[in-house]
Scaffold this active site. Structure first.
Site, mmCIF file in Angstrom:
data_model
loop_
_atom_site.group_PDB
_atom_site.id
_atom_site.type_symbol
_atom_site.label_atom_id
_atom_site.label_comp_id
_atom_site.label_asym_id
_atom_site.label_seq_id
_atom_site.Cartn_x
_atom_site.Cartn_y
_atom_site.Cartn_z
ATOM 1 C CD GLN A 49 -7.671 12.882 -3.722
ATOM 2 O OE1 GLN A 49 -7.123 13.755 -4.397
ATOM 3 N NE2 GLN A 49 -8.256 11.840 -4.276
ATOM 4 C CE LYS A 54 -30.273 8.895 -9.722
ATOM 5 N NZ LYS A 54 -31.124 8.372 -10.796
ATOM 6 C CG HIS A 90 -19.887 22.508 -0.077
ATOM 7 N ND1 HIS A 90 -21.009 22.058 -0.697
ATOM 8 C CD2 HIS A 90 -18.858 22.279 -0.952
ATOM 9 C CE1 HIS A 90 -20.688 21.565 -1.884
ATOM 10 N NE2 HIS A 90 -19.394 21.691 -2.053
ATOM 11 C CG HIS A 134 -23.202 22.526 3.941
ATOM 12 N ND1 HIS A 134 -23.009 23.880 3.727
ATOM 13 C CD2 HIS A 134 -23.231 21.966 2.711
ATOM 14 C CE1 HIS A 134 -22.937 24.113 2.430
ATOM 15 N NE2 HIS A 134 -23.070 22.970 1.780
ATOM 16 N N GLY A 148 -14.217 5.382 -7.638
ATOM 17 C CA GLY A 148 -12.938 5.724 -8.244
ATOM 18 C C GLY A 148 -11.827 5.864 -7.225
ATOM 19 C CD GLU A 197 -23.325 24.288 -1.502
ATOM 20 O OE1 GLU A 197 -22.613 24.639 -0.533
ATOM 21 O OE2 GLU A 197 -23.698 23.106 -1.672
ATOM 22 C CG HIS A 209 -4.184 3.446 4.081
ATOM 23 N ND1 HIS A 209 -3.251 2.619 4.668
ATOM 24 C CD2 HIS A 209 -4.305 4.520 4.920
ATOM 25 C CE1 HIS A 209 -2.816 3.176 5.785
ATOM 26 N NE2 HIS A 209 -3.446 4.328 5.957
ATOM 27 C CB CYS A 244 -0.897 -0.002 1.237
ATOM 28 S SG CYS A 244 -1.717 1.580 1.528
ATOM 29 C CG ASN A 283 -2.324 13.918 -5.317
ATOM 30 O OD1 ASN A 283 -1.658 13.229 -6.073
ATOM 31 N ND2 ASN A 283 -3.603 13.685 -5.058
ATOM 32 C CG HIS A 290 -23.158 18.265 0.100
ATOM 33 N ND1 HIS A 290 -24.498 18.540 0.070
ATOM 34 C CD2 HIS A 290 -22.536 19.461 -0.008
ATOM 35 C CE1 HIS A 290 -24.684 19.845 -0.066
ATOM 36 N NE2 HIS A 290 -23.502 20.434 -0.107
#
Ligand code: H2U
Ligand code: ZN
Length: 349
Positions: free
Chosen positions: A169, A312, A282, A297, A160, A183, A165, A51, A76, A299
């Site tokens: 991000q 879906k 957000h 908040h 994806g 928003e 692990h 890993c 990254n 999501h």
């Protein structure tokens, strides 16, 4: 909700982004003979030598991870955004428009343990994750070239996610990206019109109705939003009107860790698998302006629809016209509400 609406096709307004979604409750019995997802249950070791996120291991670019004991953050190695690039802009008749975009991408390991997920971590173990989100938001957001810090987690190969692990991000950009920009616009508009906060008012309404509440504690609440697009989408709201994670007190951070653990555990119990999703925060933009209308908040967008194997698809009408859902947000909330938020309680599968 009004039964003549809840039984027949209707559209619902998402006041947070200013878009409509189509709800088709009569369509839930639709047969499915299409693609199903593979849900082979794997048991993972606490440390996997192959890993690239485990402590002490070598990453794809040759860098070696330290023997970290809690969270671990690194830039990254395949960042989609770069900080040090020449500034440039092109505009030909408003049709060929482009501009340079500076930014930073980071990876956050939530734990040194390869086998854990947020659902299997204790609240005390999740607090350092919240603290890391706060610290990175402050640090990256204070850079003059960064206008927005997007903190998120992709969970599961279906979303994806490249590695089981536990990790998330950060992608931070110079400009405010499309969805936070929408928003921001809507929250500002609402505050100007009503003199109050859109999400404070929305949470008060949801608490009084109860039918879309999933769980809550002293400082946070989780609802299936009235305008949810994904079948088991949820919205995690801070009860106090505050703009970003760094503003949260110690008690609030502990409450947040608790509600994240409970929500992800409920999700795992839904279909009896480690539930895939993209979740993200957000927070108010970090462009130097005041954003008093912004309400912190997160999501959760999970793709699964009716079982561990049927997800879906956002295709056809949804790609070309508008999002659509079959099961109502109320029925999704009722199912999530009754699921256990602990591991020692029997799950319904
Ligand atoms: P996911 O959260 O979607 O799994 O992405 C993991 C990120 O980790 C991905 O953006 C980065 C990839 O670029 N990565 C590294 O930075 N170093 C590595 O050695 C492999 C993956
Ligand atoms: Zn690992």
């Amino acid at each position: 909700m009004d039964s003549t609406l809840s039984k027949f096709p209707h559209r619902r307004y998402n006041p947070l982004v200013g878009e409509w979604i189509l709800v088709s409750p009569h369509r839930t019995q639709r047969p499915w003979q299409g693609q199903t997802e593979d849900t082979v249950k794997e048991t993972r070791p606490q440390h996997d030598p192959s890993c690239y996120l485990c402590p002490g291991n070598t990453r794809a670019n040759g860098a070696v991870n330290p023997s970290y004991k809690s969270t671990y953050v690194f830039t990254n190695d395949f960042s989609a955004l770069l900080d040090d690039i020449p500034e440039n802009r092109q505009d030909t008749d408003g049709l060929l428009t482009a501009e340079s975009e500076r930014g930073i991408c980071k990876v956050i390991c939530f734990s040194p343990r390869h086998d854990l997920t947020l659902a299997h971590m204790t609240a005390d173990e999740i607090v350092p994750v919240v603290d890391t989100w706060a610290q990175e938001t402050l640090e990256i957001g204070s850079r003059p070239e960064i206008g927005y810090v997007e903190v998120f987690e992709n969970r599961g190969a279906m979303m994806g996610c490249s590695n089981p692990h536990p990790h998330g991000q950060i992608w931070a950009t110079e400009h405010i990206p499309n969805i936070p920009a929408a928003e921001l616009h809507r929250q500002n508009e609402y505050m100007q019109e009503k003199g109050s906060c859109l999400l404070c008012d929305y949470l008060a309404l949801e608490k009084s109705k109860g039918e879309r509440m999933v769980c809550e504690n002293e400082h946070f609440a989780v609802v299936v939003p009235y305008w949810a697009t994904w079948p088991f989408e949820t919205l995690l709201l801070s009860k106090r009107h505050t703009e970003s994670i760094p503003n949260l007190s110690r008690e609030e951070r502990l409450s947040l860790a608790d509600i994240i653990r409970r929500t992800t555990t409920k999700y795992d119990h839904l279909f009896g698998i480690s539930f895939p999703y993209s979740m993200g925060w957000h927070q108010a933009p970090t462009d130097g302006a005041e954003h008093k209308s912004w309400h912190l908040h997160a999501h959760f967008f999970p793709p699964l629809l009716r079982s561990a194997t049927v997800k879906k698809f956002m295709v056809g009408f949804e790609m070309l016209a508008m999002p659509q859902r079959d099961i109502t947000p109320e029925s999704a909330a009722a199912r999530l509400q009754e699921l256990p938020d602990e591991w020692n309680q029997p799950c319904n599968q």
